[in-house]
Design a protein around this motif. Structure first.
Motif, short mmCIF file in Angstrom:
data_model
loop_
_atom_site.label_atom_id
_atom_site.label_comp_id
_atom_site.label_asym_id
_atom_site.label_seq_id
_atom_site.Cartn_x
_atom_site.Cartn_y
_atom_site.Cartn_z
N LEU A 41 0.83 -1.21 0.00
CA LEU A 41 0.00 0.00 0.00
C LEU A 41 0.86 1.26 0.00
O LEU A 41 0.65 2.17 -0.82
CB LEU A 41 -0.94 -0.01 1.21
N ARG A 44 2.83 1.64 -3.34
CA ARG A 44 1.97 1.96 -4.48
C ARG A 44 1.46 3.41 -4.39
O ARG A 44 1.39 4.12 -5.39
CB ARG A 44 0.81 0.97 -4.54
N TYR A 45 1.10 3.82 -3.18
CA TYR A 45 0.60 5.19 -3.00
C TYR A 45 1.68 6.20 -3.40
O TYR A 45 1.43 7.12 -4.19
CB TYR A 45 0.18 5.41 -1.54
N GLN A 157 -7.96 -6.27 12.22
CA GLN A 157 -7.33 -5.05 11.73
C GLN A 157 -8.32 -4.34 10.81
O GLN A 157 -9.05 -4.99 10.09
CB GLN A 157 -6.04 -5.38 10.96
N TYR A 158 -8.30 -3.02 10.87
CA TYR A 158 -9.17 -2.25 9.98
C TYR A 158 -8.30 -1.47 9.03
O TYR A 158 -7.59 -0.58 9.48
CB TYR A 158 -10.06 -1.30 10.77
N PRO A 159 -8.43 -1.63 7.75
CA PRO A 159 -9.06 -2.73 7.05
C PRO A 159 -8.04 -3.73 6.53
O PRO A 159 -8.38 -4.57 5.73
CB PRO A 159 -9.78 -2.04 5.89
N GLY A 160 -6.78 -3.67 6.98
CA GLY A 160 -5.82 -4.71 6.62
C GLY A 160 -5.08 -4.47 5.32
O GLY A 160 -5.37 -3.54 4.57
N PRO A 162 -3.64 -6.63 1.89
CA PRO A 162 -3.80 -5.49 0.99
C PRO A 162 -5.18 -4.86 0.97
O PRO A 162 -5.38 -3.89 0.23
CB PRO A 162 -3.48 -6.11 -0.38
N GLY A 163 -6.10 -5.33 1.76
CA GLY A 163 -7.40 -4.67 1.75
C GLY A 163 -8.38 -5.38 2.65
O GLY A 163 -8.04 -6.35 3.34
N PRO A 251 -2.09 0.78 7.86
CA PRO A 251 -1.40 1.31 6.68
C PRO A 251 -1.57 2.81 6.51
O PRO A 251 -0.63 3.50 6.11
CB PRO A 251 -2.02 0.52 5.53
N ASP A 252 -2.76 3.32 6.81
CA ASP A 252 -2.97 4.77 6.61
C ASP A 252 -2.18 5.59 7.62
O ASP A 252 -1.65 6.65 7.29
CB ASP A 252 -4.47 5.09 6.70
N LEU A 255 1.35 5.65 6.51
CA LEU A 255 1.51 6.51 5.33
C LEU A 255 1.47 7.98 5.74
O LEU A 255 2.27 8.80 5.25
CB LEU A 255 0.40 6.21 4.32
N ARG B 19 -13.59 -6.33 16.27
CA ARG B 19 -13.42 -5.86 17.64
C ARG B 19 -14.50 -4.83 17.88
O ARG B 19 -15.13 -4.36 16.93
CB ARG B 19 -12.03 -5.26 17.83
N MET B 51 -6.16 1.03 -5.39
CA MET B 51 -5.56 0.12 -4.41
C MET B 51 -4.25 0.65 -3.83
O MET B 51 -3.33 -0.11 -3.54
CB MET B 51 -5.35 -1.28 -5.01
N GLU B 52 -4.18 1.97 -3.67
CA GLU B 52 -3.05 2.55 -2.94
C GLU B 52 -3.38 2.64 -1.47
O GLU B 52 -2.48 2.76 -0.63
CB GLU B 52 -2.74 3.95 -3.48
N ARG B 53 -4.65 2.65 -1.17
CA ARG B 53 -5.12 2.61 0.21
C ARG B 53 -6.10 1.47 0.34
O ARG B 53 -6.79 1.11 -0.61
CB ARG B 53 -5.83 3.91 0.60
N ALA B 54 -6.15 0.91 1.54
CA ALA B 54 -7.14 -0.13 1.83
C ALA B 54 -8.40 0.54 2.36
O ALA B 54 -8.31 1.41 3.23
CB ALA B 54 -6.58 -1.11 2.87
N GLU B 71 -12.87 -12.27 6.90
CA GLU B 71 -11.67 -12.51 7.70
C GLU B 71 -11.90 -13.65 8.70
O GLU B 71 -10.99 -14.42 9.00
CB GLU B 71 -11.26 -11.21 8.41
N GLU B 255 1.76 -7.54 -6.93
CA GLU B 255 1.16 -6.69 -5.90
C GLU B 255 1.08 -7.42 -4.56
O GLU B 255 1.29 -6.83 -3.50
CB GLU B 255 -0.25 -6.28 -6.35
#
Lengths: 263, 431
Positions: A41, A44-45, A157-160, A162-163, A251-252, A255, B19, B51-54, B71, B255
């Motif tokens: 992530l 790629r960003y 995890q939110y949202p994990g 790769p997604g 990830p956010d 970043l 959670r 798909m740069e961010r989830a 999940e 990826e």
């Protein structure tokens, strides 16, 4: 992309865009028993936001050929040679866990190559318990299971990465299992043996960012205090609730920390 | 050194993927009944699309409630992730269409759910996909039927309706020697009774409508990726290992080293075919999964009582259940299904089709319907329902006779189930 280095293929993910050396370069270094995809992530960003991205597969890892290198120092020199082979004069280095030590040592040994450092889930010393180190040599599945359990902060995890819909603990385990036999022990032994961290800090003059997870059981924030004290230009960001696998768990937040730092 | 203890199956059934809601504190998984999600700004929107961010864009592609379900089943099955689909059929179609297209070949067990057989034998053939079917017990037949165009091997953990126990390690080995993945339909067993990925399967699908949901109230499917199949090494799957112009030129394997299949299935299959699950359905299925262990234990225990009763009844010609020594896969079942062989099985009633009809119509607790895996006990006559499209010869190939009855044993008091079966069997023999 693939480049020839030391007689072997070195494979580098460029974030889904062709590499453009005219842009500021950010080079990502994965940790033990991993490959470039842990940075999917973030890399790629940045590649789609004005950076030239190099997310490497270290020697013997992922798609890169050769044997895994036996020391942090050797890996640091390999990174410098890789930058040279690609024709990059200077890059920001972003490293995770073992990769953070590689980035630190690379900045110390090759300061002309490194414009800034972001050390994610880092610690010094990065000691590995004798039991775990032995398991990495004698019983890889047991060692992988231990490391995988200690790498994550919880069951959601939110949202994990790769997604959404991905079970990040199993993604991490499968990635470790995908590496060639013996890689795990070489990597963990290199972390355990690395003793030059504070001396390296003294030689680093570029800006350094430490990104630490408050629920990291492998490299807890207290284990990075020595580094932050020894660095001259350092910022520390603690990500609340994150475990060792910050790139996957938050990830956010990672970043955002990298962007604020100038990545 | 004492190895660290990983969360157990029951704990994962309750907590994996979820959670307490960080905004409201809700303990239960909220139902995010929304079609779309507000973007923070144009850059975030573009990043999500690329798909740069989830995150979530549109609920056909992903949804927070569905993600918890995905999940959770991935955690229970030991996969890297999952996709929630509109039905089990949609999960099968998504798996097949992600890996195979016109000119491709699928190699499948001949002992399949009738709907799966229809999809592969009739419908997909119309789109240029060829499927051949083999006896799941015949390993040489599996090996011999692989073609250069084969893209997938497919079978059920327990064949429908003959309960052939799939020799997953052997069939997986055959698949892997040919550079192919094995997809297993785990609907009858659920991860509580068997985790096919642990035995070498690469992909798992469920009709979650059945035991996972457990209450017969919601239609849904799940597709789980084990993350261990090396698509690049196989060399047969350019869909996963070369840039895809249909999604920003993405090379899915590049990826994500271990989750390329799921990325493509979500970003192409769910996006374009659109067979997504409703969030309310995901919530209902999650309620079922929370008690999966408890229910499956009772399903298996009740089934053993019913099998014992039927096996010694004068009106019953035979009982077909892998836990019986008479079943051809009894030894394999003890190895691969040590906790039990589920709650769906068949038996042959004495007196053929008329006796079968009378038996079904005499039952009071068992419900006559086309489903399995409900908390309530169910019964059906395959020759006139699930497999009605097959002629007698094809029926025999699938191990079905005119007097074959299929039971799905529920969670009632087993003594009441046996009383019901006893009175219906008596009635069946008076015609």
């Amino acid at each position: 992309m693939q480049v020839e280095l030391d007689g072997h293929a070195a494979w580098v993910y460029t974030g889904g865009k062709p590499f453009d050396p005219s842009l500021p370069v950010v080079l990502f270094i994965h940790g033990a028993s991993h490959d470039h995809s842990v940075w999917a992530l973030q890399s790629r960003y940045l590649a789609h936001h004005g950076r030239a991205v190099l997310a490497v597969d270290l020697p013997g890892h992922g798609r890169s050929g050769g044997m895994p290198l036996p020391s942090i120092e050797a890996l640091a020199d390999w990174i410098a040679r890789l930058l040279g082979a690609i024709g990059v004069e200077r890059a920001m280095l972003v490293g995770h866990s073992m990769g953070s030590l590689v980035a630190l040592e690379c900045a110390a040994r090759h300061p002309q190559r490194v414009s800034a450092l972001a050390l994610v889930s880092t610690a010094f010393p990065m000691r590995v318990s004798e039991e775990l180190l032995t398991a990495t040599r004698d019983d890889e599945p047991a060692a992988q299971a231990m490391v995988n359990l200690w790498s994550h902060s919880g069951l959601a995890q939110y949202p994990g990465n790769p997604g959404p819909g991905f079970w990040v603990a199993r993604v991490n385990l499968r990635l470790m299992q995908r590496q060639r036999p013996g890689v795990m022990h070489v990597d963990f032994a290199a972390c355990d043996a690395y003793s030059n961290g504070l001396a390296a800090c003294a030689r680093v003059s570029c800006p350094v960012l430490l990104v630490l997870g408050t629920r990291d059981a492998m490299t807890p924030p207290r284990a990075a205090k020595g580094l932050s004290a020894a660095l001259s230009d350092v910022r520390v960001v603690e990500i609340e609730g994150a475990g060792h696998a910050i790139m996957a768990e938050q990830p956010d937040a990672l970043l955002a920390a990298l962007e604020r730092f100038g990545a | 050194m004492t190895p660290p203890r990983h969360p157990g199956f029951d704990t994962l059934s309750l907590h994996a993927g979820q959670r307490p809601d960080p905004v409201t504190g809700a303990r239960a998984t909220p139902i995010f009944q929304t079609a779309a999600y507000v973007f923070q700004d144009t850059d975030q929107a573009a990043s999500l699309f690329n798909m740069e961010r989830a995150g979530h864009v549109y609920s056909r592609i992903s949804n927070p409630t569905n993600a918890v379900l995905e999940e959770r089943i991935a955690a229970l099955d030991g996969g890297v992730g999952a996709l929630a689909t509109a039905s089990g059929q949609a999960a099968l179609h998504l798996a097949v269409s992600t890996l195979a297209g016109a000119g491709s070949h699928v190699l499948a067990s001949r002992s399949l759910y009738g709907g799966s057989h229809n999809l592969l034998h009739h419908t997909m053939r119309r789109f240029g996909l060829d499927t051949s079917f083999v006896d799941p017990r015949d390993l040489d037949a599996w090996r011999a039927a692989i073609r250069p165009t084969t893209r997938l091997l497919f079978a059920e953990t327990l064949g429908n309706p003959g309960l052939d126990v799939l020799d997953i390690p052997s069939v997986a080995q055959i698949a892997h020697e040919a550079g192919l993945p094995l997809l297993v339909d785990s609907t009858f067993t659920t991860p509580y009774l068997q985790r096919p990925l642990d035995f070498g399967a690469d992909l798992v699908m469920h009709s979650a409508t059945k035991f996972l949901g457990g209450h017969g109230v919601a239609i849904g499917g799940l597709l789980v990726d084990g993350g261990s199949f090396d698509w690049e090494r196989s060399g047969r799957f350019p869909e996963l290992t070369e840039p895809y112009v249909g999604f920003h030129g993405m090379d899915f394997q590049e990826e994500s080293t271990v989750a390329a299949f799921l990325l493509r299935a979500r970003r192409e299959g769910l996006r374009d075919f659109g067979a997504c699950m409703a969030p309310f359905t995901a919530f209902q299925l999650l309620q079922g999964i929370e008690t999966l262990s408890l229910r499956m234990e009772r399903h298996v225990a009740n089934t053993r009582e019913v099998v014992r009763f039927l096996s010694s009844h004068a009106a019953v010609e035979s009982v077909n259940h892998p836990e019986l020594p008479s079943h051809p896969d009894h030894a394999l079942a003890r190895t691969l299904l040590p906790k039990g062989c589920g709650a769906v099985f068949t038996f042959e009633i004495r007196g053929g089709r008329p006796a079968g009809r009378k038996f079904i119509e005499s039952l009071r607790l068992f419900s006559h319907l086309a489903n399995v895996g409900d908390a309530k006990s169910l019964v059906i006559h395959p020759a006139t329902t699930t497999h009605f499209r097959l002629d007698d010869a094809a029926l025999r190939v699938s191990g079905i006779g005119p007097g074959t009855l299929r039971l799905s044993v529920g969670l009632e008091d087993h003594a009441d189930l046996i009383d019901d079966l006893a009175q219906a069997l008596r009635a069946s023999q008076k015609i």
